[in-house]
Design an enzyme around this catalytic site. Structure first.
Site, short mmCIF file in Angstrom:
data_model
loop_
_atom_site.label_atom_id
_atom_site.label_comp_id
_atom_site.label_asym_id
_atom_site.label_seq_id
_atom_site.Cartn_x
_atom_site.Cartn_y
_atom_site.Cartn_z
N GLU A 1 0.85 -1.19 0.00
CA GLU A 1 0.00 0.00 0.00
C GLU A 1 0.89 1.24 0.00
O GLU A 1 1.18 1.80 1.06
CB GLU A 1 -0.95 0.01 1.21
CG GLU A 1 -2.20 -0.84 1.05
CD GLU A 1 -1.97 -2.32 1.36
OE1 GLU A 1 -2.88 -3.12 1.13
OE2 GLU A 1 -0.86 -2.65 1.84
N SER A 2 1.38 1.62 -1.18
CA SER A 2 2.12 2.87 -1.42
C SER A 2 3.62 2.78 -1.17
O SER A 2 4.25 1.84 -1.66
CB SER A 2 1.46 4.04 -0.68
OG SER A 2 0.13 4.21 -1.14
N CYS B 1 -1.99 3.79 1.66
CA CYS B 1 -3.37 3.95 1.21
C CYS B 1 -4.25 2.86 1.81
O CYS B 1 -3.85 2.15 2.72
CB CYS B 1 -3.41 3.91 -0.32
SG CYS B 1 -2.72 2.41 -1.03
N SER C 1 2.12 1.31 -8.59
CA SER C 1 2.95 2.17 -7.73
C SER C 1 4.34 2.29 -8.32
O SER C 1 4.84 1.35 -8.94
CB SER C 1 3.06 1.57 -6.32
OG SER C 1 1.84 1.61 -5.63
N HIS D 1 1.12 6.85 -7.41
CA HIS D 1 0.27 5.71 -7.09
C HIS D 1 -1.06 5.86 -7.82
O HIS D 1 -1.65 6.95 -7.81
CB HIS D 1 0.07 5.60 -5.58
CG HIS D 1 1.36 5.47 -4.84
ND1 HIS D 1 2.05 4.27 -4.74
CD2 HIS D 1 2.13 6.39 -4.21
CE1 HIS D 1 3.16 4.46 -4.07
NE2 HIS D 1 3.24 5.74 -3.73
#
Length: 335
Positions: free
Chosen positions: A69-70, A84, A231, A245
């Site tokens: 997540e990012s 995120c 990403s 992203h």
């Protein structure tokens, strides 16, 4: 976004962004460096946040990690974590402060910045991220003299910031700047590039979208998720970076761009980004301290022709500590 998450249904692309600067109250700690911390520690820290490292790239001044997540960026005395989805970013702060004090001798939080855009579905977030008020309360338990701000329209695309009131001379004195664009309602043909249905590799998606041309000198680490999402991190000398992203789902399409590359004007870069992604609306923040060459870049935003094909809906300027901050919201005119 994590592979397979939401199966290209709803996903909260809006990131929580944490930037922390550390220093030491002791003499003789010039060799202290966050990059000396073992990889295993970062893995364990990110477990608290509910994400993991997928890949990494480094140069002499910065380590960059693509996460499930990012992203995460680590340089000598600066830590950046951007996550995120429904991640619990704030659970990393207290253990990080304790660990860098023990392992690096960094016993002073020189400055902290926590920011995010308003969530589409805050009720899906975990505590304390379901509201900015709750986040502020959580941060105030750790930091004295915290200051919380909301810029933009509270019933629309507002942007939140939490920082601490450093005494003059105690905050970040070296040149520091951050440009961030948060784009929504994006062009479907562009978003399709970032789905596995197109059969592209991550590198091919980087080229086809035009991302590779934004800063051609950067060393790029990119990742294409299954079944959709993207990403990338790009790193340059002097601990400079940029990161993008992409959440391509039509009902919640979102792209974020962030960089700390110093420029006297960001007009050319911003227009390149808009040409790549073609959003219907976006918000932009420019954050620069007085030592930065970007400290006066906010004046460009006062010009009506800063971006072509968009109307400026909101424009706010703040000056606090030794930083200037500008928030601007743009949207395409109705047809």
């Amino acid at each position: 976004m994590a592979d397979g998450e939401a199966a290209c249904g709803f996903f909260e692309g809006t990131e929580k962004l944490l930037e922390m600067w550390f220093s030491s109250s002791s003499i003789g700690t010039d060799n202290a460096d966050l990059r000396n911390i073992d990889r295993s520690y970062w893995d364990n820290l990110l477990e608290r946040v509910q994400c993991k490292i997928l890949s990494s790239v480094s140069n002499q001044s910065i380590d960059a990690y693509v996460l499930s997540e990012s992203s995460m960026f680590i340089s000598k005395n600066r830590f950046i974590l951007k996550t995120c989805g429904t991640t619990t970013l704030m659970y990393a702060i207290r253990p990080l402060i304790e660990h860098v004090g023990k392992m690096c001798g960094f016993d002073v939080v020189q400055d902290i910045f926590y920011s995010r855009k308003k969530f589409l579905h805050p009720e899906l977030q975990s505590t304390p991220h379901q509201s900015f008020d709750a986040e502020v309360t959580y941060l105030d338990e750790m930091f004295q003299d915290g200051s919380a701000y909301a810029l933009g329209r509270l019933n629309s695309d507002c942007w939140y910031l939490y920082t601490i009131d450093c005494q003059i001379g105690n905050g970040v004195q070296q040149p520091d700047q951050t440009l961030e664009l948060l784009m929504t309602d994006l062009d479907k043909s562009v978003m399709n590039i970032f789905t596995k249905e197109k059969g592209l590799t991550a590198h091919q998606a980087t080229d086809k979208s035009g991302i590779s041309g934004l800063m051609p000198e950067a060393l790029i680490d990119d990742y294409l998720f299954e079944p959709c999402g993207y990403s990338m991190n790009g790193i340059l000398p002097d601990a400079c970076y940029f990161t993008i992203h992409v959440t391509p789902e039509p009902e919640c399409s979102y792209v974020s761009f962030e960089t700390n590359v110093a420029q006297t004007s960001y007009q050319e870069l911003v227009n390149k980004l808009l040409n790549c992604f073609k959003p219907k609306k976006f918000l932009m923040t420019i954050f620069a301290n007085k030592a930065s060459v970007a400290s006066e870049s906010h004046k460009d935003l006062e010009q009506p022709g800063f971006v072509q094909g968009y109307l400026r809906n909101d424009h706010q300027f703040c000056s606090f500590k030794n930083y200037n901050l500008t928030y601007t919201h743009y949207a395409r005119p109705p047809i």
